[in-house]
Each structure stands twice: as structure tokens, then as C-alpha cells.
Motif scaffolding. Structure first.
Motif, PDB file in Angstrom:
ATOM      1  N   TYR A 180     -19.179  38.146   1.848  1.00  0.00           N
ATOM      2  CA  TYR A 180     -18.591  37.478   0.684  1.00  0.00           C
ATOM      3  C   TYR A 180     -19.197  36.092   0.453  1.00  0.00           C
ATOM      4  O   TYR A 180     -19.612  35.761  -0.665  1.00  0.00           O
ATOM      5  N   LEU A 181     -19.259  35.274   1.490  1.00  0.00           N
ATOM      6  CA  LEU A 181     -19.785  33.919   1.312  1.00  0.00           C
ATOM      7  C   LEU A 181     -21.259  33.934   0.924  1.00  0.00           C
ATOM      8  O   LEU A 181     -21.706  33.108   0.111  1.00  0.00           O
ATOM      9  N   LYS A 182     -22.016  34.878   1.468  1.00  0.00           N
ATOM     10  CA  LYS A 182     -23.423  35.001   1.059  1.00  0.00           C
ATOM     11  C   LYS A 182     -23.515  35.419  -0.400  1.00  0.00           C
ATOM     12  O   LYS A 182     -24.406  34.965  -1.137  1.00  0.00           O
ATOM     13  N   GLY A 183     -22.564  36.261  -0.826  1.00  0.00           N
ATOM     14  CA  GLY A 183     -22.543  36.652  -2.234  1.00  0.00           C
ATOM     15  C   GLY A 183     -22.259  35.480  -3.148  1.00  0.00           C
ATOM     16  O   GLY A 183     -22.885  35.342  -4.213  1.00  0.00           O
ATOM     17  N   VAL A 184     -21.335  34.621  -2.763  1.00  0.00           N
ATOM     18  CA  VAL A 184     -21.053  33.410  -3.554  1.00  0.00           C
ATOM     19  C   VAL A 184     -22.277  32.498  -3.575  1.00  0.00           C
ATOM     20  O   VAL A 184     -22.647  31.951  -4.619  1.00  0.00           O
ATOM     21  N   ARG A 185     -22.918  32.369  -2.407  1.00  0.00           N
ATOM     22  CA  ARG A 185     -24.132  31.541  -2.329  1.00  0.00           C
ATOM     23  C   ARG A 185     -25.203  32.060  -3.284  1.00  0.00           C
ATOM     24  O   ARG A 185     -25.872  31.265  -3.977  1.00  0.00           O
ATOM     25  N   GLU A 186     -25.372  33.370  -3.341  1.00  0.00           N
ATOM     26  CA  GLU A 186     -26.384  33.960  -4.225  1.00  0.00           C
ATOM     27  C   GLU A 186     -26.047  33.731  -5.696  1.00  0.00           C
ATOM     28  O   GLU A 186     -26.944  33.463  -6.517  1.00  0.00           O
ATOM     29  N   LEU A 187     -24.760  33.825  -6.050  1.00  0.00           N
ATOM     30  CA  LEU A 187     -24.348  33.529  -7.423  1.00  0.00           C
ATOM     31  C   LEU A 187     -24.646  32.076  -7.777  1.00  0.00           C
ATOM     32  O   LEU A 187     -25.123  31.765  -8.886  1.00  0.00           O
ATOM     33  N   CYS A 188     -24.357  31.183  -6.853  1.00  0.00           N
ATOM     34  CA  CYS A 188     -24.617  29.763  -7.094  1.00  0.00           C
ATOM     35  C   CYS A 188     -26.110  29.511  -7.275  1.00  0.00           C
ATOM     36  O   CYS A 188     -26.517  28.731  -8.148  1.00  0.00           O
ATOM     37  N   ASN A 189     -26.928  30.168  -6.470  1.00  0.00           N
ATOM     38  CA  ASN A 189     -28.385  30.023  -6.621  1.00  0.00           C
ATOM     39  C   ASN A 189     -28.843  30.559  -7.974  1.00  0.00           C
ATOM     40  O   ASN A 189     -29.683  29.955  -8.657  1.00  0.00           O
ATOM     41  N   GLY A 194     -14.435  22.651  14.999  1.00  0.00           N
ATOM     42  CA  GLY A 194     -14.091  23.488  16.136  1.00  0.00           C
ATOM     43  C   GLY A 194     -12.904  24.391  15.954  1.00  0.00           C
ATOM     44  O   GLY A 194     -12.619  25.228  16.820  1.00  0.00           O
ATOM     45  N   ARG A 195     -12.196  24.259  14.857  1.00  0.00           N
ATOM     46  CA  ARG A 195     -10.977  25.042  14.659  1.00  0.00           C
ATOM     47  C   ARG A 195     -11.259  26.544  14.754  1.00  0.00           C
ATOM     48  O   ARG A 195     -10.447  27.301  15.301  1.00  0.00           O
ATOM     49  N   THR A 196     -12.397  26.988  14.228  1.00  0.00           N
ATOM     50  CA  THR A 196     -12.734  28.410  14.266  1.00  0.00           C
ATOM     51  C   THR A 196     -13.682  28.756  15.413  1.00  0.00           C
ATOM     52  O   THR A 196     -14.119  29.893  15.535  1.00  0.00           O
ATOM     53  N   GLY A 197     -13.999  27.757  16.240  1.00  0.00           N
ATOM     54  CA  GLY A 197     -14.940  27.964  17.335  1.00  0.00           C
ATOM     55  C   GLY A 197     -16.349  27.500  17.031  1.00  0.00           C
ATOM     56  O   GLY A 197     -17.244  27.608  17.876  1.00  0.00           O
ATOM     57  N   GLU A 198     -16.571  26.975  15.831  1.00  0.00           N
ATOM     58  CA  GLU A 198     -17.858  26.400  15.431  1.00  0.00           C
ATOM     59  C   GLU A 198     -17.601  25.005  14.870  1.00  0.00           C
ATOM     60  O   GLU A 198     -16.483  24.682  14.468  1.00  0.00           O
ATOM     61  N   TRP A 199     -18.666  24.184  14.843  1.00  0.00           N
ATOM     62  CA  TRP A 199     -18.482  22.854  14.255  1.00  0.00           C
ATOM     63  C   TRP A 199     -17.920  22.975  12.839  1.00  0.00           C
ATOM     64  O   TRP A 199     -16.990  22.274  12.469  1.00  0.00           O
ATOM     65  N   PHE A 200     -18.526  23.866  12.065  1.00  0.00           N
ATOM     66  CA  PHE A 200     -18.040  24.165  10.723  1.00  0.00           C
ATOM     67  C   PHE A 200     -17.956  25.678  10.577  1.00  0.00           C
ATOM     68  O   PHE A 200     -18.801  26.414  11.090  1.00  0.00           O
ATOM     69  N   ALA A 201     -16.933  26.131   9.862  1.00  0.00           N
ATOM     70  CA  ALA A 201     -16.700  27.573   9.749  1.00  0.00           C
ATOM     71  C   ALA A 201     -17.846  28.301   9.061  1.00  0.00           C
ATOM     72  O   ALA A 201     -18.066  29.493   9.314  1.00  0.00           O
ATOM     73  N   VAL A 202     -18.588  27.612   8.193  1.00  0.00           N
ATOM     74  CA  VAL A 202     -19.716  28.268   7.507  1.00  0.00           C
ATOM     75  C   VAL A 202     -20.725  28.836   8.492  1.00  0.00           C
ATOM     76  O   VAL A 202     -21.445  29.792   8.175  1.00  0.00           O
ATOM     77  N   ASN A 203     -20.764  28.275   9.716  1.00  0.00           N
ATOM     78  CA  ASN A 203     -21.736  28.749  10.709  1.00  0.00           C
ATOM     79  C   ASN A 203     -21.503  30.208  11.101  1.00  0.00           C
ATOM     80  O   ASN A 203     -22.429  30.892  11.523  1.00  0.00           O
ATOM     81  N   HIS A 204     -20.258  30.684  10.968  1.00  0.00           N
ATOM     82  CA  HIS A 204     -19.969  32.073  11.300  1.00  0.00           C
ATOM     83  C   HIS A 204     -20.710  33.038  10.382  1.00  0.00           C
ATOM     84  O   HIS A 204     -20.971  34.187  10.762  1.00  0.00           O
ATOM     85  N   TRP A 205     -20.993  32.589   9.147  1.00  0.00           N
ATOM     86  CA  TRP A 205     -21.573  33.492   8.151  1.00  0.00           C
ATOM     87  C   TRP A 205     -22.993  33.082   7.755  1.00  0.00           C
ATOM     88  O   TRP A 205     -23.549  33.626   6.807  1.00  0.00           O
ATOM     89  N   ASP A 206     -23.550  32.121   8.488  1.00  0.00           N
ATOM     90  CA  ASP A 206     -24.961  31.750   8.325  1.00  0.00           C
ATOM     91  C   ASP A 206     -25.301  31.390   6.877  1.00  0.00           C
ATOM     92  O   ASP A 206     -26.255  31.911   6.294  1.00  0.00           O
TER      93      ASP A 206
END
Length: 447
Positions: free
Chosen positions: A232-241, A257-269
């Protein structure tokens, strides 16, 4: 408990009700708990009762209460230089920005500091509009981005209503909330295809040449811990591009760290154009927020005026706290603990879902989770209607949890479970035993 302490607590409560306006509540009939101490994952009231802080207050006390390293950093900075205007360069402001950029996605270039998350979103709106020359701002219905006027218009849920009629140009779209989706999808990829196609159609109807930004909480926070489906997030990124729209990820809750990463976006690259943050950057020891902007946006403002400014932007005490807090995350390996304890929390939540008929769904990522309560699992009828709880059912459930020493909050029919990242397995198990006990009562309530 001595009479003197009890009288002291009653005086605090009396003065609070006499002189404070309390958030999100009718003021009559309030009975706020008087808190006298906090340490680690616990806090204590004036009667000496101890509570597990199972929401990290407002999902911000990631490092727990009373961390000595952060306290000392604030004390030292107070003695050295308690305040300096935002037009000056000074050590802690420069170092805090550097340390934040270093743990952010690789495309991020600079930080504009604010006092909190709402101000971060306010300024992200302006930055996106200045950078693109466009004015419309998309955000989702099940979202909360703050209560200041611009952030409230950005917000999708009912807390925006007092700020309406709103600012022209704010457009809402629907979240990929799979548990309550109008269609029974075969898998997450099919759901993503549906929601991205719907968003693309709405962009075309609103005019891509007019849309400056799409804002979204990377993981929806207070509105139910809604985790984006695969792709989903990659799809939004592609629309924005495709349409030259800024992608803005609100990481005020989900970051640090709340989701285990510095920022949650890291989970979806993915790499957004802007990231807004606050809460866990200082864990509330001193207020601080900010907007991370991409290198391209940072370069744009080399030759264009940044029409953003705050008296307390980059406040020395907040920046000193941020430096120490980031060090604590690293030294105490809190991101790793968030991942480890998150797995255990997920197993506990799945067991609760199996055991309790009042639990319709559980959602979790790291130590960021929600329990969705229903009257009936088949129909998925929520235990309270959206935006309304006339019988104060959720208040009663929170009261039962509190009476057992489990402190958290709800949003509509969803209980938030988001303890400090310092929590141990034993503490987590003990706290969730309380949740299990209270859900027994809720099962009987809906029978």
C-alpha cells in the motif's frame, strides 16, 4: 497513607478542577487521578496505588519515566544556556538535527524544529505548498494529526469538527482498514490494488495539478493501530511520483522505535518527501517536534524563502533532551527490545482474540497495538458506535483496567496497548494478565 498526603492529593485535585481546562472532556463531573511519582514503566497516584503505564502516557514515553541520562542532559543545558533564539546556530541544535537525519531514511536532508506534532504537521502543510506551488492536501478519515487549526483540518476523525467550516483545499480519503473493509478481499495485495485505484481516481477528480501533498500516518495511531496492507505505501509513493505530489508520513506516534524501527516507513522500504515527528524524540521530558525534509526540498529553500518560524523552534532544552534520548535508544537497545517484546505481545494478543468473544480483532507491530472490541464477531458490530458511547461502556472498561493497575486509553471501541520500549517480558506478562481478567468481564457484558 498519612492524612497529610491524602489532604495534599485532594488539594491538587480541587485546584486542578478549579483552574485547569482538561482536554477532550466536559469539565463538570471530572475526577482526574492525582499522580505523585513516575519511574520506569510505572506511575503512582496520591493514594500510593501503582499503575502499569500501558499506553506510554500518550504513546510518547518510549524510554520510560525518570531516565537519568536525559534528566541530566536537560539540567546541564539549563545551566549552560536555557534559551537561544531560532536564528542562531548553537551546539545542541546542530547536533540534534544531525543525529535525527542520521537515523532517518537516506533521502532526508534537513530538520525544521517545532514544539510538538501538531506544529510539525502545520509546517509540513506549508512546506509542501511552498515547494509544489499547489494547495490541496489529502489526508485520511481515520486519522489524527493534531488540534491546532491546520492540523485539525488535516485530521479526519471527529476531533476536526470544532474547526469546521474548515480551510479550503483539505480533501479526505478512506483508509485501507481491512477488518472493516466493504469488500472481502482474498489477500492484502488485492486490498492494496483496490484502495490505490480508489485513491488514484480521487486524485484525478480533484485535479493532480492542484494537489500539493498526501498526508498519512504511516501506521494509524489513536484511530485504531491500522497497519497498511502489503504494497500500500509503495502504491501511494508511486502515485505521488506520477502526479508530482509530496508524500508526507506522520510518524509522531509510529516513529522512534515504537514499531521496532527508527521510523515505521523502514518496514516498507519507502522514502517519503517529508516526515513529521515529535513524542518519542524526547519522550516528553521536554516538548519537541519537527519536520524532516528530503534533500531536494532542502535544496529548494537555498534560493526560496522558508515562510516558517516559531519562537521556540530548536529550543536548547528540547534539543539537549533529543540528543540524550537518541543515545538512550542506542545504548539500551530499545529498538531491539521493541521487536522482541512486540513478538511476545503479538502472541498474547492472538491468544486473547481466541479466548474472548468480545475481541473482534487485534493489530500489532512492535509495541504498538490495539484490541478492537465487538458485540458480535460475526457481524463485527462494535461494542460502541463510531464517535459515540452514550452508555459510557468504554469508560467503564477503562475504569476496570485502572482499578487493577493497568493504565491506557481508548478510541471508540479500540483499546490501545503501547507500553514503554523498556518493558521486560515479566512486566508485559503481568500487565496483560490484567487485560485478560478485564476482558472476561467484557465477555459477560455482551452475553
Amino acid at each position: 497513607m498519612t492524612q497529610a498526603i491524602m489532604n495534599y492529593g485532594e488539594k491538587i485535585k480541587k485546584d486542578s478542577l478549579a483552574y485547569n481546562l482538561h482536554s477532550w472532556s466536559p469539565q463538570g463531573g471530572l475526577a482526574p487521578k492525582v499522580i505523585t511519582k513516575a519511574e520506569g514503566i510505572y506511575f503512582w497516584d496520591a493514594d500510593g496505588k501503582r499503575y502499569f503505564d500501558m499506553s506510554s502516557q500518550l504513546v510518547n514515553m518510549n524510554i520510560g519515566h525518570g531516565n537519568k541520562k536525559v534528566v541530566e542532559a536537560i539540567k546541564e543545558q539549563t545551566e549552560k544556556m536555557a534559551f537561544m533564539g531560532p536564528g542562531y546556530a548553537f551546539d545542541v541544535k546542530s547536533e540534534a538535527a544531525r543525529k535525527i537525519v542520521e537515523v532517518a531514511p537516506d533521502n532526508m536532508g534537513k530538520v525544521f524544529f517545532t514544539n510538538a506534532g501538531a506544529e510539525a504537521n502545520e509546517n509540513a502543510i506549508k512546506i509542501a505548498r511552498m515547494y509544489t506551488g499547489k494547495y490541496k492536501i489529502f489526508s485520511r478519515y481515520r486519522s489524527y494529526h493534531g488540534a491546532t487549526y491546520g492540523a485539525a483540518n488535516l485530521t479526519g476523525e471527529k476531533r476536526r469538527f470544532p474547526s469546521e467550516p474548515g480551510i479550503p483545499g483539505f480533501v479526505k480519503f478512506f483508509d485501507p482498514y481491512l477488518y472493516r473493509a466493504p469488500i472481502a478481499f482474498s489477500d492484502e495485495k488485492e486490498a492494496t490494488k483496490y484502495y490505490i485505484s480508489q485513491l488514484r481516481e480521487q486524485i484525478l477528480f480533484e485535479g493532480p495539478d492542484k494537489i500539493a501533498a498526501i498526508f498519512l500516518e504511516t501506521v494509524t495511531g489513536s484511530n485504531g493501530i491500522i497497519i497498511p496492507p502489503e504494497g500500500y505505501l509503495k502504491g501511494v509513493r508511486e502515485l505521488c511520483n506520477e502526479f508530482n505530489i509530496m508524500m508526507v508520513c506522520d510518524e509522531v506516534m509510529a516513529g522512534w522505535g515504537r514499531t521496532g524501527e527508527w521510523f515505521a516507513v523502514n518496514h516498507w522500504d519507502i522514502e517519503p518527501d517529508l516526515i513529521t515527528f515529535a513524542k518519542g524524540v524526547t519522550c516528553g521530558y521536554v516538548p519537541l517536534g519537527g519536520v524532516l525534509v528530503s534533500k531536494d526540498i532542502a535544496k529548494f529553500f537555498d534560493d526560496n524563502t522558508l515562510w516558517c518560524g516559531l519562537t521556540y523552534s530548536g529550543h536548547p532544552l528540547g534539543c539537549a533532551a533529543a540528543i540524550a534520548t537518541i543515545d538512550v535508544y542506542k545504548e539500551e537497545k530499545l529498538l531491539e527490545n521493541s521487536k522482541r517484546m512486540g513478538i511476545i505481545l503479538g502472541e498474547i494478543l492472538e491468544n486473547l482474540k481466541t479466548k474472548h468473544k468480545c475481541v473482534g480483532d487485534v493489530r500489532y507491530i512492535g509495541l504498538f497495538s490495539g484490541i478492537e472490541l465487538v458485540k458480535d464477531r460475526t457481524s463485527k458490530e462494535p461494542i460502541v458506535p463510531y464517535g459515540n458511547d452514550p452508555e459510557k461502556i468504554m469508560k467503564k472498561i477503562l475504569g476496570m483496567l485502572s482499578s487493577e493497575g493497568f493504565a491506557t486509553y481508548n478510541h471508540d471501541n479500540i483499546l490501545i496497548v503501547a507500553p514503554p520500549l523498556t518493558i521486560s517480558e515479566m512486566e508485559l506478562m503481568e500487565a496483560m494478565d490484567i487485560m485478560d481478567k478485564v476482558l472476561d468481564y467484557v465477555d459477560n457484558m455482551i452475553s
